[in-house]
Write a protein that holds these residues in place. Structure first.
Motif, short mmCIF file in Angstrom:
data_model
loop_
_atom_site.label_atom_id
_atom_site.label_comp_id
_atom_site.label_asym_id
_atom_site.label_seq_id
_atom_site.Cartn_x
_atom_site.Cartn_y
_atom_site.Cartn_z
N ASP A 82 0.49 -39.37 26.65
CA ASP A 82 1.93 -39.28 26.60
C ASP A 82 2.38 -38.71 25.25
O ASP A 82 1.62 -38.68 24.28
CB ASP A 82 2.58 -40.63 26.88
CG ASP A 82 2.17 -41.70 25.88
OD1 ASP A 82 1.18 -41.48 25.16
OD2 ASP A 82 2.84 -42.75 25.82
N ALA A 84 4.42 -39.78 22.96
CA ALA A 84 4.45 -40.70 21.82
C ALA A 84 3.07 -40.85 21.19
O ALA A 84 2.94 -40.90 19.96
CB ALA A 84 4.97 -42.07 22.27
N THR A 85 2.04 -40.92 22.00
CA THR A 85 0.67 -41.03 21.48
C THR A 85 0.26 -39.74 20.77
O THR A 85 -0.34 -39.79 19.70
CB THR A 85 -0.32 -41.33 22.62
OG1 THR A 85 0.11 -42.48 23.34
CG2 THR A 85 -1.72 -41.55 22.10
N ASN A 87 2.23 -37.59 19.29
CA ASN A 87 2.97 -37.49 18.03
C ASN A 87 2.53 -38.53 16.99
O ASN A 87 2.84 -38.38 15.81
CB ASN A 87 4.47 -37.61 18.28
CG ASN A 87 5.01 -36.39 19.00
OD1 ASN A 87 4.44 -35.32 18.93
ND2 ASN A 87 6.10 -36.58 19.71
N SER A 88 1.80 -39.54 17.42
CA SER A 88 1.35 -40.57 16.48
C SER A 88 0.14 -40.11 15.64
O SER A 88 -0.17 -40.72 14.62
CB SER A 88 0.99 -41.86 17.21
OG SER A 88 -0.19 -41.69 17.99
N PHE A 89 -0.54 -39.04 16.06
CA PHE A 89 -1.69 -38.55 15.31
C PHE A 89 -1.19 -37.88 14.02
O PHE A 89 -0.19 -37.17 14.02
CB PHE A 89 -2.51 -37.56 16.13
CG PHE A 89 -3.10 -38.17 17.38
CD1 PHE A 89 -3.54 -39.49 17.40
CD2 PHE A 89 -3.22 -37.42 18.53
CE1 PHE A 89 -4.08 -40.04 18.55
CE2 PHE A 89 -3.77 -37.97 19.68
CZ PHE A 89 -4.19 -39.29 19.69
N PRO A 90 -1.90 -38.09 12.90
CA PRO A 90 -1.41 -37.56 11.61
C PRO A 90 -1.50 -36.04 11.52
O PRO A 90 -2.43 -35.42 12.00
CB PRO A 90 -2.35 -38.21 10.60
CG PRO A 90 -3.58 -38.54 11.36
CD PRO A 90 -3.14 -38.84 12.76
N THR A 91 -0.46 -35.45 10.90
CA THR A 91 -0.42 -34.03 10.61
C THR A 91 -0.51 -33.86 9.10
O THR A 91 0.30 -34.41 8.36
CB THR A 91 0.87 -33.40 11.15
OG1 THR A 91 0.94 -33.64 12.55
CG2 THR A 91 0.88 -31.91 10.90
N LYS A 119 -3.41 -30.97 12.68
CA LYS A 119 -3.35 -32.32 13.25
C LYS A 119 -4.77 -32.84 13.34
O LYS A 119 -5.66 -32.19 13.87
CB LYS A 119 -2.69 -32.31 14.63
CG LYS A 119 -2.41 -33.71 15.16
CD LYS A 119 -1.60 -33.67 16.41
CE LYS A 119 -0.14 -33.61 16.01
NZ LYS A 119 0.76 -33.92 17.12
N ASP A 134 -1.61 -30.21 20.79
CA ASP A 134 -0.57 -30.89 21.57
C ASP A 134 -0.60 -30.43 23.02
O ASP A 134 -0.49 -31.24 23.95
CB ASP A 134 0.81 -30.65 20.97
CG ASP A 134 1.01 -31.38 19.66
OD1 ASP A 134 0.14 -32.21 19.29
OD2 ASP A 134 2.03 -31.13 18.99
N THR A 154 -4.26 -50.43 26.11
CA THR A 154 -3.52 -51.59 25.63
C THR A 154 -4.16 -52.83 26.22
O THR A 154 -4.43 -52.89 27.42
CB THR A 154 -2.04 -51.51 26.06
OG1 THR A 154 -1.98 -51.38 27.48
CG2 THR A 154 -1.35 -50.32 25.41
#
Length: 167
Positions: A82, A84-85, A87-91, A119, A134, A154
């Motif tokens: 998804d 959100a996941t 975008n959570s990875f560091p850039t 990324k 992405d 989760t």
């Protein structure tokens, strides 16, 4: 003596009358052999055409990711991650450690430029252009290089036992 040997050996003379089209015939085994060779040639050509059609059909079906992704993913589970996941990875900014060894994005195969945004995926620490990875992660949930799973499961909460009243 030389003159007597020359007279006994006759020079070779061509007789063009023996090469007429009327005397050119196929009989028996020769005709059967020609028919068999022609049939094998046609059969080989048809097999090559069929193999070419099969290769094109497989290439065409492999090029449509919507059908393959749906078939490969288990029911009820999305094939990619998804937003959100992703975008959570560091850039980070790329900084080259040595001049002779150039790092590159394994998706687009372009070299990273100095201080270009990259990324970095967790666990395996492989770096890619953010646009490339992405798009990859929106349809797949693994690292493009090492295929490490990036899916975060989760934990399901375990139900706590409720005390039952004693009568």
């Amino acid at each position: 003596m030389a003159s007597s040997q020359d007279s006994t050996q006759q020079p070779f003379h061509w007789h063009y009358s023996g090469f007429e089209d009327k005397s050119f015939h196929f009989h028996g085994r020769a005709l059967l052999l020609i028919i068999i060779l022609f049939s094998l040639l046609i059969l080989f050509t048809l097999l090559c055409l069929y193999a070419r059609w099969v290769c094109r059909y497989r290439h065409h079906s492999a090029a449509s990711p919507s059908t393959n992704a749906a078939a490969a993913a288990p029911e009820g589970a999305a094939a990619g991650l998804d937003l959100a996941t992703i975008n959570s990875f560091p850039t980070l900014l790329h900084r080259s450690s040595s001049s002779d060894e150039q790092a590159q994005c394994s998706i687009c195969l372009c070299s990273f430029r100095y201080e270009e945004k990259v990324k970095v995926l967790p666990d395996c620490n492989h770096a890619y252009h953010p646009e490339c990875v992405d798009e990859w992660l929106s349809s797949r949930s693994s690292c493009p290089l090492c295929r490490a799973s990036l899916r975060v499961d989760t934990p399901t909460p375990t139900p706590t036992p409720t005390p039952t009243p004693i009568p």
